[in-house]
Design an enzyme around this catalytic site. Structure first.
Site, PDB file in Angstrom:
ATOM      1  N   LYS A  15       0.812  -1.207   0.000  1.00 49.39           N
ATOM      2  CA  LYS A  15       0.000   0.000   0.000  1.00 49.39           C
ATOM      3  C   LYS A  15       0.853   1.266   0.000  1.00 49.39           C
ATOM      4  O   LYS A  15       0.316   2.373   0.084  1.00 49.39           O
ATOM      5  CB  LYS A  15      -0.943  -0.004   1.210  1.00 49.39           C
ATOM      6  N   GLU A  16       2.149   1.106  -0.093  1.00 51.15           N
ATOM      7  CA  GLU A  16       3.021   2.274  -0.230  1.00 51.15           C
ATOM      8  C   GLU A  16       3.684   2.210  -1.602  1.00 51.15           C
ATOM      9  O   GLU A  16       3.042   2.465  -2.614  1.00 51.15           O
ATOM     10  CB  GLU A  16       4.011   2.340   0.927  1.00 51.15           C
TER      11      GLU A  16
END
Length: 219
Positions: A15-16
């Protein structure tokens, strides 16, 4: 974790960056500018460890100590003025310090933007960025939740708020008092708190940071 070890977290997190070192070093190696820059510093060129070292060195350069408030805390009583001291007392008494605390005067917790009043309803024109951490977690409880920013160097880092909608420090004090604390501060209180906030401006390589063309730069 060291700064170098910490880099793996956001790099690999789905998610980064959602990437890996093979992909990162491959992309960097296709840039003549990066190849030349790394080659001038690291004999081994672009590798995982040299990229980590370069990033960590940059992050260490962001340290800006020795603000006037730091000197005041070191018992240099005249480092800040009587009005700035009053502003500090107000900063504490009206409740700002509940979120903006610690060495960074913030930066160590998350909070809903609009604790006491709905900022987004008042402002209108909702955008995806207004949902804050909800965009990352998908949890309803994270709607309009943001990381509380550090107030160090706040004098020289406009624009303010997550949407960059406020340019003046006095105005953002008003906004935060209204929406986070449920308070209407008078002009004198706003002025005093703003004076205190300006004591948090630090130094870089021995020179006080200043605002130049809307950017925090060195004199």
């Amino acid at each position: 974790l060291t700064l170098e070890e910490q880099i793996d977290g956001p790099l690999h997190h789905p998610k980064e960056m959602g990437s890996n070192w093979v992909e990162v070093t491959g992309k960097l190696s296709r840039s003549p500018e990066y190849v030349a820059a790394f080659g001038a510093i690291y004999p081994q060129g672009i590798q995982e460890q040299t990229v980590k070292d370069a990033i960590a060195m940059f992050e260490r350069s962001l340290y800006t100590p020795n603000s006037r408030f730091d000197r005041y805390l070191r018992l240099e009583k005249n480092a800040i003025t009587a009005e700035e001291k009053k502003g500090y007392q107000l900063f504490k008494s009206v409740g700002c310090i509940a979120c903006h605390q610690g060495v960074g005067v913030g930066g160590n917790m998350f909070q809903v933007f609009g604790v006491m009043r709905n900022y987004f309803a008042d402002r209108g024109n909702m955008t995806a960025s207004d949902y804050g951490r909800y965009n990352i977690t998908g949890r309803d409880r994270d709607r309009h939740v943001f990381k509380v920013p550090s107030l160090r160097n706040v004098e020289v880092t406009p624009p303010y708020l997550h949407d960059g909608s406020v340019n003046e420090l006095e105005d953002v004090v008003d906004v935060m008092a209204k929406y986070q604390l449920g308070r209407k501060l008078n002009r004198r209180q706003v002025t005093l708190i703003t004076k205190f906030l300006k004591t948090l401006t630090g130094e870089y390589k021995g020179k006080r940071l200043k605002l130049l063309n809307k950017l925090a730069q060195i004199k």
